[in-house]
Design a protein around this motif. Structure first.
Motif, PDB file in Angstrom:
ATOM      1  N   ARG A  21       0.834  -1.200   0.000  1.00  0.00           N
ATOM      2  CA  ARG A  21       0.000   0.000   0.000  1.00  0.00           C
ATOM      3  C   ARG A  21       0.874   1.257   0.000  1.00  0.00           C
ATOM      4  N   LYS A  22       1.834   1.300   0.908  1.00  0.00           N
ATOM      5  CA  LYS A  22       2.710   2.474   0.986  1.00  0.00           C
ATOM      6  C   LYS A  22       3.513   2.623  -0.293  1.00  0.00           C
ATOM      7  N   GLU A  23       3.991   1.502  -0.819  1.00  0.00           N
ATOM      8  CA  GLU A  23       4.758   1.535  -2.062  1.00  0.00           C
ATOM      9  C   GLU A  23       3.911   2.082  -3.206  1.00  0.00           C
ATOM     10  N   GLU A  25       1.199   4.056  -2.929  1.00  0.00           N
ATOM     11  CA  GLU A  25       0.862   5.463  -2.681  1.00  0.00           C
ATOM     12  C   GLU A  25       2.009   6.392  -3.061  1.00  0.00           C
ATOM     13  N   ASN A  26       3.262   5.878  -2.979  1.00  0.00           N
ATOM     14  CA  ASN A  26       4.432   6.708  -3.285  1.00  0.00           C
ATOM     15  C   ASN A  26       4.990   6.460  -4.688  1.00  0.00           C
ATOM     16  N   HIS A  27       4.303   5.638  -5.467  1.00  0.00           N
ATOM     17  CA  HIS A  27       4.827   5.250  -6.784  1.00  0.00           C
ATOM     18  C   HIS A  27       4.767   6.446  -7.736  1.00  0.00           C
ATOM     19  N   LEU A  28       5.852   6.647  -8.491  1.00  0.00           N
ATOM     20  CA  LEU A  28       5.932   7.791  -9.404  1.00  0.00           C
ATOM     21  C   LEU A  28       5.111   7.581 -10.672  1.00  0.00           C
TER      22      LEU A  28
END
Length: 573
Positions: A21-23, A25-28
């Protein structure tokens, strides 16, 4: 759903504490994670680790294994009762994916036999046959870079699934609502219900006993060997196999002996890449080694390096190693009735020439060892031929068919025996290879892979295939075009068409009047378009010159110029 809908679905249903989830949400560039679903082909799945339907993660693993479980369920209680054996290599998340596979199978009431520690791919193939399971799962991305992982699925014969069975799994996956909706039992629950059994040394010992059948010469052998598993799975079995075969003068590349998912001492854990031998060459120079051996992370590919006539270590091609193995094998058993050698359509004609000299028939298959295994099974059923040897240019070999995939452990012990045979005659492996060239002609081959990633890359690969399929390159001296997608070959001078008796696949092969050839195919496991070339000359100089000229002519017709392939750019200089 389009990629935005898929993204929203994942963010809605992923558990709050899931690292993905965090990955995400921060994915470019989240579109890359969802613009397509990771493809399940006949080699299973392979992709970059990460969140989304286009990446390798717990959820895409669950969906693929559920597809296999559905297939076994449809086959009935007997298939379900035989169970599935699961192994994994050293990559990031491999152990987790292996256990997750067992959990999904357990959800369907299917028993799993799970190797608790990492094991090589050929041992998984052997284990399927030894245990008599209905299927096998190998968690590996073979020789891909560290950010990749994958899943290979094997049938009850120990071979990777053929298109029909793989297509069944794909259809089952397509009917599933979402990869996020599975709720499989825990490891503890599986153990309590008898749906999970851990396995290990018993299978290893049985494999090593079978490995003895590959040895044609007994006794201690005076060959100095350097071996590296390139941080992968091969070390225990190769060391034991070499020792039991009488090879005691063995030096190990200590920096690369331990499993490392980052493959920290190499730029690529692929023995096809010459840089992978850098440390092995340093060790070889210290001990004056006769033979350098390197296996890829899951130990299905073997690379070989020997000293050339200038005393420098040179890495042999897969075609050259295969020719040396085949020649030795046939010299030790020259009177096999109805013997058969199997290779792929992109393998050198070198082996075919050697086989013919011994009265052995050569059979060609599509690229992929699963097709070689299919041919072996056909010979078993019909007794039409006796399988002797199978290989492909990409460093994959099979000497004895107790395994039904390429086997670098078998190959390592066997090529060491070939080296010992010639050393007793006062020859190196390199000198033996030069002798084969003198006898059969100077065969030269090459492979260039153009990496084309993402949506744009997929479109470029399509354009390359369309260009060569629609505009037949007669100006290159092409006289025969084999289009495996159409299932026909076209003889250009006469216009005569002939059916190709192989499964349909997006592959083009062009044959020239002088017996040279080149072949183009998209990779089934990586975002690459592959170009294979083969020529034969009367001398080494002539064959090298013919090869360079053919490469240049072909690449001038390619409609894209990727910046990330130095081999490709080199052809224009």
């Amino acid at each position: 759903m389009n990629w935005k809908n898929k993204l929203e679905h994942w963010l809605t249903h992923l558990p709050p504490d899931d690292p993905l989830r965090k990955e995400l949400e921060n994915h470019l560039n989240p579109e890359e994670c969802f613009y397509k679903d990771l493809k399940f082909g006949t080699a299973g799945m392979r992709g970059i680790l990460g969140p989304g339907t286009n990446c390798m993660n717990v959820y895409t693993i669950r969906k693929a294994v559920a597809g296999l479980a559905e297939l076994l369920t449809e086959k009935g209680e007997e298939a379900m009762g035989k169970g599935v054996v699961i192994a994994h290599d050293c990559r990031h998340m491999s152990a987790e994916f292996a256990l997750e596979s067992a959990r999904i199978l357990g959800m369907y009431g299917i028993r799993s036999y799970l190797f608790k520690e990492l094991r090589p791919t050929p041992l998984l193939s052997f284990a399927v046959r030894y245990l008599g399971t209905s299927a096998g799962i190998m968690i590996t991305a073979s020789h891909n870079p560290p950010q990749y992982n994958g899943l290979k699925v094997y049938g009850e014969d120990g071979a990777q699934l053929l298109p029909e069975a793989a297509g069944h799994i794909v259809r089952e996956m397509d009917q599933m609502e979402s990869e996020l909706y599975f709720d499989p039992p825990t490891e503890k629950e599986l153990l309590q219900r008898g749906l999970l059994t851990y396995i290990g040394k018993q299978i290893d010992n049985a494999y090593l006993n079978a490995l003895a059948s590959t040895r044609l010469q007994k006794g201690q052998k005076d060959v100095t060997i350097v071996f590296t598993p390139l941080h992968g799975t091969a070390a225990p079995l190769v060391r034991k196999g070499l020792t039991e075969a009488g090879f005691f003068n063995l030096t190990l590349v200590k920096e690369q002996m331990h499993p490392d998912p980052d493959f920290s001492t190499v730029s690529s854990p692929n023995p096809e890449e010459h840089d992978a031998f850098k440390l092995a060459i340093q060790y070889g120079e210290k001990v004056d080694a006769d033979l350098l051996l390197a296996t890829d992370p899951d130990a299905d590919r073997l690379g070989v390096a020997v000293k050339n006539d200038e005393g420098q270590y040179t890495v042999l091609t897969g075609n050259q190693v295969g020719a040396l193995m085949l020649d030795y094998l046939l010299k030790q058993s020259p009177f096999v009735n109805k013997g058969a050698m199997i290779q792929t359509i992109v393998t050198s004609d070198f082996g075919r020439a050697i086989a013919a000299d011994f009265g052995v028939e050569t059979f060609e298959t599509l690229t992929g060892f699963k097709y070689i295994a299919e041919k072996i099974a056909h010979f078993e059923r019909t007794a039409e031929y006796q399988f002797l040897f199978g290989y492909e240019e990409s460093y994959g070999y099979l000497i004895r068919d107790f395994v039904r995939d390429k086997d670098a452990v078998q190959a390592a012990i066997f090529i060491a025996e070939v080296a010992a045979f010639f050393k007793r005659q006062g020859k190196s492996l390199y000198e033996a290879l030069m002798g084969l060239f003198e006898e059969y002609g100077y065969y030269q081959e090459s492979l260039t892979s153009i990496q084309l990633e993402g949506q744009e890359g997929a479109e470029q690969i399509r354009r390359i295939m369309d260009t060569f399929r629609q505009a037949l390159p007669a100006h290159m001296g092409v006289v025969m075009v084999e289009d495996y997608l159409k299932g026909e070959s076209l003889h250009l001078p006469s216009g005569e068409k002939t059916a190709i008796q192989l499964p349909k696949e997006n592959v083009l092969k062009f044959k020239l009047a002088d017996k040279s050839w080149f072949c183009i195919r998209p990779s089934g496991t990586e975002p690459k378009c592959k170009f294979y070339f083969g020529v034969k000359g009367g001398s080494m100089e002539e064959s090298v010159e013919k090869l360079r000229a053919l490469e240049a002519a072909v690449f001038r017709a390619v409609p894209v110029t990727p910046r990330n392939s130095s081999d490709f750019v080199e052809c224009f200089r």
